[in-house]
Motif scaffolding. Sequence first.
Motif, short mmCIF file in Angstrom:
data_model
loop_
_atom_site.label_atom_id
_atom_site.label_comp_id
_atom_site.label_asym_id
_atom_site.label_seq_id
_atom_site.Cartn_x
_atom_site.Cartn_y
_atom_site.Cartn_z
N MET A 51 0.83 -1.20 0.00
CA MET A 51 0.00 0.00 0.00
C MET A 51 0.87 1.26 0.00
SD MET A 51 -3.12 0.79 2.62
CE MET A 51 -2.44 1.91 3.79
N CYS A 214 -7.28 5.65 0.20
CA CYS A 214 -6.15 5.66 -0.74
C CYS A 214 -6.47 4.90 -2.02
CB CYS A 214 -4.90 5.08 -0.09
SG CYS A 214 -4.98 3.29 0.16
N VAL A 345 -12.51 4.75 -1.74
CA VAL A 345 -12.15 3.38 -1.37
C VAL A 345 -11.70 2.64 -2.62
CG1 VAL A 345 -13.83 3.38 0.52
CG2 VAL A 345 -14.47 2.38 -1.70
S1 SF4 Z 1 -8.91 2.51 0.38
FE1 SF4 Z 1 -9.17 2.33 2.59
S2 SF4 Z 1 -9.50 0.14 2.98
FE2 SF4 Z 1 -8.66 0.34 0.90
S3 SF4 Z 1 -6.44 0.10 1.17
FE3 SF4 Z 1 -6.85 2.33 1.28
S4 SF4 Z 1 -7.14 2.74 3.48
FE4 SF4 Z 1 -7.30 0.52 3.21
#
Ligand code: SF4
Length: 563
Positions: A51, A214, A345
Amino acid sequence: MQAGTPTTYDVCIVGSGAGGGMAAYALTRAGARVVVLEAGPEWWATKDSTMLVPTYASPRRGGATKTRPFGEFDACDGGWEIEGEPYTRAPGTRFDWWRARMLGGRTNHWGRISLRFGPNDFKGKTQDGLGDDWPISYDDVAPYYDRVDDLVGIFGSVERLPNHPDGRFLPAPRPRCYELLVQQASRKLGVTCIPARLSIITRPHNGRAGCHYCGQCNRGCAVNANFSSPEVLLRPALATKRMTLVTNAMAREVTVGKDGLATGVSYVDTRTGEDRHVRARVVVLAASACESARLLLNSRSTLFPQGLANASGTVGKYLTDTTGTDVAGFIPKLADHVPHNEEGVGGGHVYMPWWLDNRKLDFPRGYHIEVWGGLGTPSYGFMGGIHRYPGAGGYGRKLKEDYRRYYGSTIGFSGRGEMIPNEKSYCELDPDVVDRWGIPVLRFHWEWSDHEYNQVKHMQQTFRALVAEMGGEVFSPMPTKEEGYGIAPGGRIIHELGCTRMGSDARSSVVNANCQAHDCRNLFIADGGPFVSQADKNPTWTILALAWRTADYITAQRKLGAI
Ligand code: SF4
Ligand SMILES: Cc1cc2nc3c(=O)[nH]c(=O)nc-3n(C[C@H](O)[C@H](O)[C@H](O)COP(=O)(O)OP(=O)(O)OC[C@H]3O[C@@H](n4cnc5c(N)ncnc54)[C@H](O)[C@@H]3O)c2cc1C
């Protein structure tokens, strides 16, 4: 393996994805000593996710690799083809089988679209005479859907629509700019368009942090704000100290005793190639629908010559996948946008549940629509080729300007519909081919019927009407009948279900209404295998609810001393 564990476990679970994770969670909480056999290695999103790694940090810019076909940053190890683990197809047919090989299986990168089946979805045959009814109803599963909502966390909105039951929702994120356009067009065309229902927590929930938008859910969430089996189910199961996790353990067969009851599972240690065995009083298969069927077919013995739990001859039968087709278009209104962050999301913020009456249509059952577009982080191959946009292409400054101008001006629609099970779609053991461990592999047979072709034709027409309503142009011509109206090959939507279906008649089904094998009372299935019908809904919320229900039944039966 943890030290000090018993040599005969209360329960052996094969697979650690949605079904296996939930079974492990519920059974360990109920006091059972559980061993989980998982073919792949450990992987934890909070430790291993990529991430927020920028795509430019890699020379591939996020492009696919052999073991990560959805891009190198994608969380899931696996693919359509896995080295040394083939499957085959009957001549002239095509079914593509996606397999994950890691702790948590496909729940590491799934789309998190979390839909309940509705009351009619359990009683399809009663509605239109096709397929079969489930031996259970929505009311049997509803309390478990509620529990899954509360434990895992899901956002959505209360709509009170027929056959699309509401859940116990966290607040849904607001639609993005392009999704507002889709909502407007849907309203004009009479298509229901509502907030999406995803298992992403939009505020802190059960000790987990809320989403920070993100948009990278498919990489696994490092802050644990979306659902994956390891982080949400297996971690608490391990914390009970009643779960033993054995990774790199490829189950080969369920072993049985002279009394015809399961005694445990034999497996291959994939790091050494050695054969091993675990003993257990109860066996739960959750290796995914087709793999659990494969395990049963490979569990042949003098007592069960055609495979375990297969007296009916229906193991491998009634295989279905979701129908699917896509249409994308260029929407001029979205070109030359004001740059802004609209990642949200990792999935759509809106979707369209099935909204029409089949009595006026030439196909049974329904489909829902998933919407995509927007300004997410670009990676390798983004926008699908700049030459598709009006007057765009070339070199240098002009090319860069075209990318800036058109970036985010594409909207796409994916239809996800219900297939009716048919006799020509099934899997069986290939008599000639084994995998690298010497385990016989599956051979798939596949055929769509006019029900599915007509449904997909309707999807194509609807998506094209939506793009036109937004003033856009689609990128591709309407696929012809000869092209199957653009239907995705079987298996490609990765919602394969059936093969060990449930029923009250042991002559035509593999498990009973509690997912317990008719022919072997201490054997259970906790993946998508027991599904009697597909519904248009993505299946995982129902897999989770049924796995929990099955685990409760196992606990009750153990208390009674019946298993
Ligand atoms: S959008 Fe939200 S749930 Fe998905 S990876 Fe990013 S922080 Fe996590
Ligand atoms: C890209 C993608 C997006 C998806 N999006 C959605 C969505 O939005 N909504 C939805 O509802 N569904 C979605 N799905 C489908 C969803 O992931 C599956 O329905 C769900 O994960 C099935 O759960 P399972 O437990 O049956 O199998 P899996 O999650 O696949 O887990 C099976 C596990 O068993 C292990 N295993 C297999 N064979 C053996 C063996 N012989 N021995 C030991 N272990 C074994 C595997 O390694 C794996 O860990 C998506 C799938 C993909 C790939």
